[in-house]
Design a protein around this motif. Sequence first.
Motif, short mmCIF file in Angstrom:
data_model
loop_
_atom_site.label_atom_id
_atom_site.label_comp_id
_atom_site.label_asym_id
_atom_site.label_seq_id
_atom_site.Cartn_x
_atom_site.Cartn_y
_atom_site.Cartn_z
N ALA A 191 6.98 -14.28 -5.65
CA ALA A 191 5.86 -13.56 -5.06
C ALA A 191 4.57 -14.37 -5.15
O ALA A 191 3.72 -14.31 -4.26
CB ALA A 191 5.69 -12.20 -5.73
N PHE A 221 -7.55 -4.42 -5.67
CA PHE A 221 -7.58 -5.82 -6.05
C PHE A 221 -8.86 -6.14 -6.83
O PHE A 221 -8.85 -6.92 -7.77
CB PHE A 221 -7.48 -6.72 -4.82
N GLN A 228 7.83 -2.63 1.42
CA GLN A 228 7.36 -1.94 0.22
C GLN A 228 7.52 -0.43 0.35
O GLN A 228 7.30 0.29 -0.61
CB GLN A 228 5.88 -2.28 -0.04
N ALA A 242 -0.43 -9.88 -5.98
CA ALA A 242 -0.91 -8.63 -6.57
C ALA A 242 -0.55 -7.45 -5.68
O ALA A 242 -0.13 -6.40 -6.17
CB ALA A 242 -2.43 -8.69 -6.77
N TYR A 243 -0.66 -7.62 -4.36
CA TYR A 243 -0.37 -6.52 -3.44
C TYR A 243 1.10 -6.14 -3.41
O TYR A 243 1.44 -5.02 -3.04
CB TYR A 243 -0.84 -6.87 -2.02
N VAL A 244 2.00 -7.07 -3.75
CA VAL A 244 3.40 -6.66 -3.83
C VAL A 244 3.79 -6.26 -5.26
O VAL A 244 4.96 -6.10 -5.57
CB VAL A 244 4.40 -7.71 -3.27
N GLY A 245 2.78 -6.09 -6.12
CA GLY A 245 3.05 -5.44 -7.39
C GLY A 245 3.11 -6.35 -8.61
O GLY A 245 3.55 -5.92 -9.67
N VAL A 246 2.68 -7.60 -8.50
CA VAL A 246 2.70 -8.50 -9.65
C VAL A 246 1.34 -8.44 -10.36
O VAL A 246 0.31 -8.64 -9.72
CB VAL A 246 2.97 -9.95 -9.21
N ARG A 284 -0.23 -2.48 -11.17
CA ARG A 284 -0.07 -3.11 -9.84
C ARG A 284 1.23 -2.64 -9.19
O ARG A 284 1.31 -2.45 -8.00
CB ARG A 284 -0.03 -4.63 -9.96
N ARG A 285 2.24 -2.49 -10.02
CA ARG A 285 3.55 -2.09 -9.50
C ARG A 285 3.48 -0.68 -8.89
O ARG A 285 3.99 -0.46 -7.79
CB ARG A 285 4.56 -2.14 -10.64
N ALA A 342 1.54 -0.82 -5.68
CA ALA A 342 2.26 -1.49 -4.60
C ALA A 342 3.36 -0.61 -4.00
O ALA A 342 3.84 -0.88 -2.91
CB ALA A 342 2.86 -2.80 -5.11
N MET A 399 10.54 -10.11 -0.57
CA MET A 399 9.48 -10.07 -1.58
C MET A 399 8.72 -8.75 -1.53
O MET A 399 8.12 -8.34 -2.52
CB MET A 399 8.51 -11.24 -1.38
N GLU A 421 -3.54 -13.26 -4.45
CA GLU A 421 -3.98 -11.95 -3.98
C GLU A 421 -2.78 -11.17 -3.42
O GLU A 421 -2.57 -10.00 -3.76
CB GLU A 421 -5.07 -12.10 -2.92
N GLN A 422 -1.99 -11.83 -2.57
CA GLN A 422 -0.87 -11.13 -1.96
C GLN A 422 0.19 -10.79 -3.02
O GLN A 422 0.85 -9.76 -2.92
CB GLN A 422 -0.27 -11.99 -0.85
#
Lengths: 343, 264
Positions: free
Chosen positions: A226, B55, B159, A235-239, B75-76, B79, B103, A232-233
């Motif tokens: 990821a 963010f 997602q 973070a958006y997928v949950g990392v 964050r999880r 998301a 991903m 930034e991205q």
Amino acid sequence: MAKRSLIVLALLGGVLILGVVLAASLGAVVVPFDQVARLLLSRLPGVDLSPTWSEGEEAIILQIRLPRVTAALVVGLALAAAGVIFQGLLRNPMADPYIIGTSGGAALGATVALLLPVQIVWYGFTLVPLAAFVGALAAVLVVYNLARVGPRTPVTTLLLAGFAVSSMLAAVMSFLMMLSGTGLRRIILWTMGGLGGGRWEQLLIVTPLILLGMGWSYLYAGDLNALALGEEQAAYVGVPVERRKVTLLILGSLLTAAAVSVSGLVGFVGLVIPHVARLIFGPDHRLLLPAAALLGGLFLVLSDLLARLLLAPAELPVGVITALVGAPFFIYLLRRSKREYGF
Amino acid sequence: MSEGYILEARGVDFSYYDGLVIKGVSLGLKKGDIVGLIGPNGSGKTTLLRILSGFMPPKSGSICLSGRDLGQMSRRDIARLIAVVPQELEMLFSFSVWEMVMMGRTPHAPRLLGARRGDREVVERVMERVGIQYLAQRPFQELSGGERQKVIVTMALAQEPDILLLDEPTVHLDINHQVEVLELLRRLNRESGLTVLATMHDLNLAALYFDNLVLLNEGEIVSHGTPEEVLQEANIRRVFEASVEIQKHPTLGVPHMVILPPPR
């Protein structure tokens, strides 16, 4: 993990075992391949084989060759894994395990220890590997704290701080070398890296540390994927990016420091093996991380074998072999792939 | 949760260094809303999007996501509810499109095992939905701008979010791809009730595809409502410092702007 990945890893592991047996069998006294294999098998629990080898051969294999081969194996594993971690985390194709200061810290630590007139032995560690280990981690700690801006650690600052601190440590080391007189040769040899110093007592501590570090890093293989999307991205997928960055920096540095404490500064493996593995196995870290590690282990075992054999009874520094053999192979791979290598 | 908002900003201020770039913004999205965020360059559109997606934390005020304080969520967890499509994505390594869409499953997949069958099914379903199955094995880095944008949207859909935030989803695209992407968003909104908030540069496209518009100027909301309510000549002149004439779109009747250049 996908079935294909498991097959690839099993094959790599098999080749690696063959490489280890081969490296243990060759040297000043050649013990036939099958004898070495039987000897090693007989040491496994539950296997009962009558010895067809002499006690002398057993001593050579178990007390001299195998520690050295094991050292090459675990150092290769650790450096290649650390290289994958740092390249992915720092998004930089030139990143290697030493990029954020481990080399400078380790080298300075080792130099100081080599110049000290006292000899201390602790669990099979002499002062030199211990000082290298501590020096590497201390340098990373300094670099990390220099690079931190509030709650974040921007990659660019990290790379530049790593460069600055490494340069400074290298200068101090050069200064010490100037003053070292007769110690100079030992310092130079240490910085070129070598696996002749592998001892079972030491490996018994370092190997679990390296395996633990690799297993732990593997938990974050998906997050490293990821991170290829950018912080930034990711973070958006949950990392949780900043937390992950710290963890992976620590794990990568720990792997590097452990490797350095065994072998000194072995170059090339940690920089190039991750690229070779990526060219062969693709960018997915769930396969790449273990595959690169196995490849690194195999590569260093065979390189060290050549380093012992080529000018026998003299020994070449293993770093000479890794670069001399590895670089052309890497260039070949790079040129052969029809696509542009998309780092 | 007040008034059934699934994402709500309350009195949000934000500054990078000195000076507020977002000033007292309050904005609520209800489930199934499709809202365009418009405003001149530097008005704070992208910044607001980054705050709403968690963010960057607001300097003061709060963001509420499904009744929970965004600042307290992992964050999880975020998301799983909000997906974000960035303006540009610099992808490292030659991951294939399939791997990349996968991903998007990161917040759902168990850490150690990686993708399960259910995850693969979701990936296949969303790729079919967007119509990019034929790209599955291509490296993302080799795709054209329009294809890339569709892949990134697909990754966001993987997602399975309730809310999709997009930053200028049409900005570097040819008009056929602009229409394609916006039609896709509207279809997802109408068919699945996906809540959509997108920053938009092109005001005419914004009027065509979004039920509601929010006009941002210097970090403040200056107008909020239907395209007819927001796209008024006075608003445009004041905020964009441009002369326009508002006409009606020939087939849909939504506002359509014609630029009136200064006399030559």
